[in-house]
Structures are given as structure tokens and as C-alpha cells.
Design an enzyme around this catalytic site. Structure first.
Site, short mmCIF file in Angstrom:
data_model
loop_
_atom_site.label_atom_id
_atom_site.label_comp_id
_atom_site.label_asym_id
_atom_site.label_seq_id
_atom_site.Cartn_x
_atom_site.Cartn_y
_atom_site.Cartn_z
N LYS A 8 0.91 -1.12 -0.05
CA LYS A 8 0.05 -0.11 0.05
C LYS A 8 0.98 1.21 0.05
CE LYS A 8 -3.54 2.35 2.28
NZ LYS A 8 -4.86 2.33 3.16
N HIS B 274 -8.78 -29.15 -34.03
CA HIS B 274 -9.66 -28.28 -33.54
C HIS B 274 -10.52 -28.69 -32.42
CE1 HIS B 274 -8.78 -25.42 -36.60
NE2 HIS B 274 -9.14 -26.44 -37.53
#
Length: 525
Positions: free
Chosen positions: A140, A277
Site C-alpha cells: 500500500k 480443432h
């Protein structure tokens, strides 16, 4: 914000001590005061690095068996105090709080403790509290504090300190983001474990975390961005694979290879799966991988070109010679012997992935699919039909050979996009219809493919003659089954459960087919 921040005081508390001593000596050599706790302090002292115990710095002893040692104002005030606000400086001075400019913390090994099979109490004790709190405080206040959460980050910061005399804001900001990602992943692991302890597969809040394995050039299409993340699981598969050779893997390569490897894992005997695929276009089981390859390729040699090949055994020279005879994008297997690797090496662009094992298809797990505004979660399709679970519904029961093929075909069907139809004969696919909007079209496509494959191999009749057929879900009408019968199928396996089951059964009896119901479907949308 200040860009360059010097380091005068550091707090180091790590469970993974990789690189710790070298970094500690470096800081000490620069005159940095090092605060530490427990085993970290002991390791530094033994290496001759001057260390000050956190309890000495704070004037507050470690209590509650070490559960409380850094959760005090002298630590968090030193991390959170803003150097650019005079009132913060005044309050810190008033309360005897010295600023801390660098934090090196990696957390108690909770994930490793769980993975090692530890009991509930041991897992609880390996939940770090002070570590995440310090990390979050430092992150922070990254405008003034740099936070390191991974051993690999030590050398980077050391190099910047040597070159610049301090840490740059861009570096601190990037490391702060990494710090929050680490604590988020840590909390996700804890919440996931707790949910498992409570028997909640789908808890009210589901937290997930991934570790970047590699960035990808693009996604399904060049205008899409993509990356590959792992979830920490040690289940053999694409995430555990080592790329032995070949070009960089693409998003589609990884997706298709996963589909192929999960399918080939269904079989106990040597098996080959060829995928295009994300759909199998050829699957076979035989006495060797080379023999299985020949029969898998026969099913659809056109689609196999440029496909993905998966094997469930160590690849040998005979299999490698056959596989490399056509253009193949990826080959995946548990391993490959030296002779096979030498053969694959002739095809420098072919990607060879070695996973170290075969996944258990019956193992529990979850799969996810994104939707607008969220995602769907479900358990992995670990269902497996056995002979004991089949119900013969026609006048004729399947023969032993038909039964073996029916079970084989239904396992393949589980990995074909719905609507799925699979013809099989002699433990090899001979026609596959995938992903159609109605089941009869899948039946027709599979039959047509069996005819095309026979023509390509100069065979006198379609491959589907004398085959069995599997459907991933029930036949809603008799037309799909009648198409299969016309293609030459002699037996059928399907879940059953349609309002027109009697009509479909009657059609099977009329055609002289044997049919069994599984009571389990395998939709794969």
C-alpha cells in the site's frame, strides 16, 4: 511521489531462504539495518550478517507461540507511515516508530503443507497472518517502501540498488502489484482448502489464482491477446509438460493438446488419439503405439494433417517414424525414448511435449467456462461406463466383440463435441461426427467420413460397415439410428431417456441392431 528511495532499514522474514544470505550480506555491506525474526534471523547471523530481532526493535516480545511478533504499531507504522506528510513523521517520532524501507517476506508454506497431505491442525498452523499483513502494508505504501515476495526478485532489486543507489517508483509499483497478487493467491488457496474441508465444492464465494506459465503470441485469433496460467495442480497434463523441442506453443496448440491428452488417458492399453480443432478425428487402441497410429490415421487422414497427436505410453522409434511421416503440429506423451527423440528432432518445428505421466480420467476436479458477467463452474466429467452398468434394450444382445467396441466408442464420444456420433470397429474409430445442431446430421457426417476414409485407403467398402455406433446423448428420433444402420452399424450405445425411446428401440429391432443404454450422457458443448 519520490522516485528514487534509498534503503536504510529492511525487515526480512522468509520461509523460502533461497538467495537470502547473499542478499543479506549485500544489504549489510551498504549499512542497511536488518530486522528479522526466528529462523531467518538465525540463518543470517550464522552467515555473519548483523541482524536485530524484531522484538528488540519493537520492545514487544514474541507471544502466543510466535503467532504474534510483527503485528505491532512499531512494524506497521514503520511500513505505512508516509514520508511526504509532516504529520505522519511527527506521529512516528512521538511514538518511537522508525521507518522501514524494504520488506522481504515470503509466506508460510500453506500450499505445500496441504499438498503433502498434512492434517487439519498442521494446515491451520501453516496459515501465515503476520506475513500477509506486512506485505499488504508495504505494498500500500509503495510510494516509499519496496516489497519483495519471491526469491527471484532479490537479484533484480539488488541490481537496481547497486546501479541507482535506491529503488525506482516504477519498480516499487510493479512489485507492489505482484505482492497483492501473491497474497490473493495465498488467500484463494486457504479458502479453497477450507471449502474442501467443509465439503463445499461450490462455496458462496469462489476464489481462484493462477501462475503465469507463459505469454502467448495471441489467442484463438491474431487480434486476441492470451496467456497460459497454471493452477498449482500436479495432475499430469499440459501444465506439467516439458517442451522437448519445436516452435513456440500457441493458444490453439495448448487447447487442442489438452483435449487429445485427456482423451488418450481414457485407455489402459497402448492408444493414439489424433485431434483437430479440439475434436478427435482418429482414436485407436492396439498392442503397440505404432499399430494404434496406423488404425487411428485410417479414420480420417485428411483431418489428421496438421493435427495434434497424443499417446499414453512412452514414444518409441517405430511410433515416431510413423507420426513424423505426415505434418503434425504437436505430439504429447508421458515420455519418449532416445531413438524417438532423435527421429522427432528431424522435424525441428514439431512441438514435442513430455508430461511425466498420464492423467487419471476419474480424478475429481473442476472446469470453468466464461460467460458474460461471470463464469460457469462444474465438476470434471469423470463419469465412466462399464459393462455392469449397461442395459440391453433390444431383442438382440451385443456380441463380446461388439460390446468391447461399444465401450470403446462411448469413451471416445465423451471427448467429441456434442452432438457427437462415433463409429468404431476393432477398438478403432472409423467415423466421427461432431458439433452439429442435430444428431442425425452428426450420424450422416460420421458415415460420410467412413466412406471417404475407405476410398482414400482403396478399400472396397466404407469403414463403418460392421461397426458399432455411440451417441453422447439419446436419439430424440429414430432417424439418427436409422442413418447409423444404413451406414452399416450393427450395435448401438446411447444414454437413453428420450420420450421416444420405444420408437428408437423398435427401429433398432427392425434393423436387427443390438442396443444398450448407459443411463449416462456426455455432452461437451
Amino acid at each position: 511521489m519520490t522516485d528514487l528511495v534509498p534503503i536504510r532499514r529492511a525487515l526480512i522474514s522468509v520461509s523460502d531462504k533461497t538467495g537470502l544470505l547473499e542478499f543479506g550480506r549485500f544489504l549489510a555491506g551498504r549499512g542497511v539495518e536488518i530486522l528479522s525474526t526466528g529462523g531467518t534471523a538465525r540463518a543470517l547471523r550464522e552467515a555473519g550478517v548483523p541482524v536485530k530481532d524484531v522484538s528488540e526493535h519493537t520492545g514487544f516480545p514474541e507471544i502466543l507461540d510466535g503467532r504474534v511478533k510483527t503485528l505491532v504499531p512499531q512494524v506497521h507504522g514503520g511500513l505505512l507511515g508516509r514520508r511526504d506528510l509532516p504529520e505522519h513523521g511527527a506521529q512516528m517520532q512521538q511514538h518511537g516508530i522508525a521507518p522501514i524501507d524494504l520488506v522481504v517476506v515470503n509466506l508460510y508454506p500453506f500450499e505445500a503443507t496441504v499438498a503433502g497431505g498434512a492434517g487439519f491442525e498442521d494446515c491451520i498452523e501453516n496459515i501465515d497472518i503476520g506475513g500477509p499483513a506486512m506485505i499488504r502494508s508495504a505494498a500500500k505504501n509503495h510510494a516509499h517502501v519496496v516489497v519483495l515476495t519471491e526469491p527471484a526478485q532479490l537479484a533484480e532489486v539488488q541490481a537496481e540498488l547497486e546501479a541507482e543507489g535506491g529503488t525506482r517508483l516504477a519498480t516499487r509499483r510493479r512489485l507492489a502489484a505482484a505482492a497483492y497478487a501473491r497474497t490473493a493467491a495465498y488467500d484463494a488457496a486457504i479458502s479453497g482448502w477450507f471449502a474442501g474441508q467443509l465439503g463445499e465444492e461450490f462455496p458462496p464465494r469462489l476464489a481462484m489464482a493462477g501462475v503465469l506459465r507463459q505469454g502467448l503470441r495471441y489467442g484463438e485469433n491474431p487480434h486476441q491477446q492470451a496467456a497460459f496460467y497454471t493452477d498449482g495442480s500436479d495432475r499430469p497434463g499440459i501444465a506439467t509438460a516439458r517442451q522437448a523441442q519445436g516452435k513456440e506453443l500457441s493458444y490453439n496448440n495448448l487447447n487442442d493438446t489438452d483435449a487429445a491428452f485427456e482423451c488418450v488417458a481414457e485407455f489402459d492399453r497402448p492408444a493414439i488419439v489424433i485431434v483437430k480443432h479440439a475434436n478427435p478425428c482418429g482414436v485407436a487402441v492396439d498392442g503397440s503405439l505404432a499399430a494404434a497410429w496406423d488404425r487411428a490415421l485410417l479414420c480420417d487422414p485428411v483431418s489428421a494433417f496438421g493435427g495434434i497427436v497424443a499417446a499414453n505410453r512412452v514414444l518409441d522409434a517405430a511410433a515416431a517414424e510413423k507420426i513424423t511421416a505426415i505434418f503434425t503440429e504437436v505430439v504429447v506423451a508421458p515420455d519418449a525414448d532416445e531413438a524417438a527423440r532423435a527421429i522427432f528432432a528431424r522435424k525441428k518445428n514439431l512441438r514435442l511435449l513430455l508430461t511425466g505421466g498420464v492423467p487419471d480420467p476419474a480424478a475429481p476436479g473442476r472446469v470453468f467456462k466464461s460467460v458474460s458477467g461471470g463464469f460457469l463452474a462444474q465438476s470434471r466429467d469423470a463419469g465412466r461406463v462399464t459393462e455392469a452398468g449397461l442395459k440391453v434394450v433390444t431383442q438382440r444382445a451385443p456380441t463380446a466383440a461388439e460390446l468391447a467396441d461399444l465401450l470403446f466408442a462411448f469413451r471416445v464420444c465423451k471427448h467429441v463435441k456434442s452432438n457427437a456420433i462415433v463409429y468404431a470397429k476393432g477398438l478403432a474409430t472409423v467415423g466421427i461426427g461432431a458439433g452439429q445442431m442435430n444428431r442425425v446430421e452428426s450420424s450422416r457426417i460420421a458415415a460420410w467420413k467412413s466412406e471417404a476414409a475407405a476410398k482414400a485407403a482403396s478399400l472396397p467398402e466404407p469403414l463403418a460397415r460392421g461397426s458399432v455406433v455411440a451417441s453422447d446423448a439419446f436419439f430424440p428420433f429414430a432417424d439418427g439410428l436409422e442413418t447409423a444402420a444404413a451406414a452399416g452399424a450393427t450395435a448401438v450405445i446411447q444414454p437413453g431417456g428420450s420420450m421416444r425411446d420405444n420408437e428408437v428401440i423398435a427401429a433398432a429391432d427392425k434393423a436387427g441392431l443390438a442396443m444398450v443404454f448407459t443411463g449416462m450422457r456426455h455432452f461437451r458443448h
